[in-house]
Motif scaffolding. Sequence first.
Motif, PDB file in Angstrom:
ATOM      1  N   UNK A 108       0.827  -1.209   0.000  1.00 50.49           N
ATOM      2  CA  UNK A 108       0.000   0.000   0.000  1.00 50.49           C
ATOM      3  C   UNK A 108       0.863   1.261   0.000  1.00 50.49           C
ATOM      4  N   UNK A 109       1.934   1.246   0.772  1.00 46.10           N
ATOM      5  CA  UNK A 109       2.803   2.419   0.845  1.00 46.10           C
ATOM      6  C   UNK A 109       3.563   2.631  -0.459  1.00 46.10           C
ATOM      7  N   UNK A 110       4.030   1.565  -1.061  1.00 47.57           N
ATOM      8  CA  UNK A 110       4.730   1.686  -2.346  1.00 47.57           C
ATOM      9  C   UNK A 110       3.773   2.160  -3.437  1.00 47.57           C
ATOM     10  N   UNK A 111       2.550   1.607  -3.427  1.00 45.47           N
ATOM     11  CA  UNK A 111       1.530   2.039  -4.396  1.00 45.47           C
ATOM     12  C   UNK A 111       1.208   3.518  -4.197  1.00 45.47           C
ATOM     13  N   UNK A 112       1.101   3.941  -2.935  1.00 45.40           N
ATOM     14  CA  UNK A 112       0.828   5.343  -2.649  1.00 45.40           C
ATOM     15  C   UNK A 112       1.941   6.251  -3.152  1.00 45.40           C
ATOM     16  N   UNK A 116       1.709   9.140  -6.059  1.00 45.24           N
ATOM     17  CA  UNK A 116       2.162  10.504  -5.808  1.00 45.24           C
ATOM     18  C   UNK A 116       3.099  10.993  -6.910  1.00 45.24           C
ATOM     19  N   UNK A 117       3.999  10.110  -7.333  1.00 41.67           N
ATOM     20  CA  UNK A 117       4.914  10.462  -8.429  1.00 41.67           C
ATOM     21  C   UNK A 117       4.134  10.708  -9.715  1.00 41.67           C
ATOM     22  N   UNK A 118       3.180   9.817 -10.012  1.00 43.36           N
ATOM     23  CA  UNK A 118       2.370   9.973 -11.223  1.00 43.36           C
ATOM     24  C   UNK A 118       1.634  11.307 -11.214  1.00 43.36           C
ATOM     25  N   UNK A 123       1.017  12.322 -14.927  1.00 44.75           N
ATOM     26  CA  UNK A 123       0.703  11.070 -15.638  1.00 44.75           C
ATOM     27  C   UNK A 123      -0.625  10.521 -15.131  1.00 44.75           C
ATOM     28  N   UNK A 124      -1.402   9.931 -16.048  1.00 42.20           N
ATOM     29  CA  UNK A 124      -2.762   9.506 -15.683  1.00 42.20           C
ATOM     30  C   UNK A 124      -2.915   8.007 -15.438  1.00 42.20           C
ATOM     31  N   UNK A 125      -1.882   7.236 -15.753  1.00 42.24           N
ATOM     32  CA  UNK A 125      -1.987   5.789 -15.545  1.00 42.24           C
ATOM     33  C   UNK A 125      -0.735   5.232 -14.888  1.00 42.24           C
ATOM     34  N   UNK A 126      -0.941   4.191 -14.091  1.00 48.72           N
ATOM     35  CA  UNK A 126       0.147   3.475 -13.433  1.00 48.72           C
ATOM     36  C   UNK A 126       0.084   2.024 -13.881  1.00 48.72           C
ATOM     37  N   UNK A 127       1.154   1.531 -14.494  1.00 53.89           N
ATOM     38  CA  UNK A 127       1.208   0.150 -14.971  1.00 53.89           C
ATOM     39  C   UNK A 127       2.071  -0.690 -14.035  1.00 53.89           C
ATOM     40  N   UNK A 128       1.513  -1.806 -13.577  1.00 58.38           N
ATOM     41  CA  UNK A 128       2.234  -2.721 -12.686  1.00 58.38           C
ATOM     42  C   UNK A 128       2.430  -4.070 -13.354  1.00 58.38           C
ATOM     43  N   UNK A 129       3.444  -4.803 -12.907  1.00 54.83           N
ATOM     44  CA  UNK A 129       3.857  -6.029 -13.585  1.00 54.83           C
ATOM     45  C   UNK A 129       3.180  -7.307 -13.115  1.00 54.83           C
ATOM     46  N   UNK A 130       1.982  -7.215 -12.549  1.00 62.01           N
ATOM     47  CA  UNK A 130       1.279  -8.426 -12.133  1.00 62.01           C
ATOM     48  C   UNK A 130       0.903  -9.271 -13.347  1.00 62.01           C
ATOM     49  N   UNK A 131       1.088 -10.575 -13.214  1.00 62.40           N
ATOM     50  CA  UNK A 131       0.797 -11.501 -14.311  1.00 62.40           C
ATOM     51  C   UNK A 131      -0.308 -12.472 -13.898  1.00 62.40           C
ATOM     52  N   UNK A 132      -0.571 -13.447 -14.777  1.00 57.11           N
ATOM     53  CA  UNK A 132      -1.703 -14.349 -14.567  1.00 57.11           C
ATOM     54  C   UNK A 132      -1.569 -15.195 -13.307  1.00 57.11           C
ATOM     55  N   UNK A 133      -0.345 -15.570 -12.958  1.00 55.76           N
ATOM     56  CA  UNK A 133      -0.135 -16.339 -11.727  1.00 55.76           C
ATOM     57  C   UNK A 133      -0.478 -15.496 -10.495  1.00 55.76           C
ATOM     58  N   UNK A 159     -10.161   6.714  -7.510  1.00 59.61           N
ATOM     59  CA  UNK A 159     -10.793   8.039  -7.490  1.00 59.61           C
ATOM     60  C   UNK A 159     -10.054   9.035  -6.591  1.00 59.61           C
ATOM     61  N   UNK A 160      -9.419   8.546  -5.531  1.00 53.95           N
ATOM     62  CA  UNK A 160      -8.730   9.433  -4.597  1.00 53.95           C
ATOM     63  C   UNK A 160      -7.562  10.149  -5.273  1.00 53.95           C
ATOM     64  N   UNK A 161      -6.830   9.414  -6.112  1.00 57.92           N
ATOM     65  CA  UNK A 161      -5.663   9.994  -6.784  1.00 57.92           C
ATOM     66  C   UNK A 161      -5.942  10.325  -8.250  1.00 57.92           C
ATOM     67  N   UNK A 162      -7.109   9.883  -8.737  1.00 57.54           N
ATOM     68  CA  UNK A 162      -7.488  10.075 -10.147  1.00 57.54           C
ATOM     69  C   UNK A 162      -6.484   9.421 -11.097  1.00 57.54           C
ATOM     70  N   UNK A 163      -5.933   8.303 -10.655  1.00 56.04           N
ATOM     71  CA  UNK A 163      -5.003   7.507 -11.460  1.00 56.04           C
ATOM     72  C   UNK A 163      -5.673   6.181 -11.796  1.00 56.04           C
ATOM     73  N   UNK A 164      -5.503   5.737 -13.040  1.00 59.31           N
ATOM     74  CA  UNK A 164      -6.002   4.424 -13.438  1.00 59.31           C
ATOM     75  C   UNK A 164      -4.858   3.418 -13.384  1.00 59.31           C
TER      76      UNK A 164
END
Length: 230
Positions: A108-112, A116-118, A123-133, A159-164
């Motif tokens: 949660x802290x890393x995501x936050x 904040x950086x975005x 920047x309007x989107x945050x892409x993370x490396x989660x995969x099917x597993x 909605x809080x950060x307006x980031x997708x």
Amino acid sequence: MQKILSKLRRAIQTYNLIQEGDKILVGLSGGKDSLILLKSLVNFQKFNLVNFEIKACIIDMFSGQVDYSKLEKFCNELNVELIIEKTDIASIIFDVRNEKNPCSLCAKMRRGALNSVANKIGYNKLALGHHLDDVVNTFIMSLFFEGRLNSMSPSSYMSKTKITLIRPLFLVEEKEIIRVSKDLPILKNKCPNDKHSKRTEIDEYLKHLEKTYSGVKKRIITAILNSNLL
């Protein structure tokens, strides 16, 4: 890589993950998944008709104690700007709060911090490396530890950060990433809780299930993708 790119493209198109003019911050952890995500998105960007921007960011949890030079070189070769955001997350979790189960709070802290950086760079989107597993593991963890049916979604609007938040590797299996990760500048995980989390336990449990009941993971994947959980 071609197979990964094909599945990444299919996920982007199926779940409408990227639109014209998007500015996407790729969250790097230093592990194979996020590095392959960045490399794949750069390749997708070259041969895609939709115009979008990419920057990468790694959250330095140890306030400058990690050498990121290899990661910087990797990003330079991809012609992607790397943002290194220094934080005291590790100190807060392990020294100040002395968390017994730190993984959830850390995530949660890393995501936050990434959000904040975005926001700071527009920047309007945050892409993370989660995969099917990861999708399967989250489903099992939710079932076992929370008593509910839930899993990761390919995208979600915060909605809080307006980031997708988007997960372009949503349809890619970990074994496919492992096959192409040999030459990646993977950073050693300094977290003292590495390999000792509930997620690791569930991962080992699923591997045991797969050996005992061949094809069980694929059936779980089919059930998730065909459900209304996404």
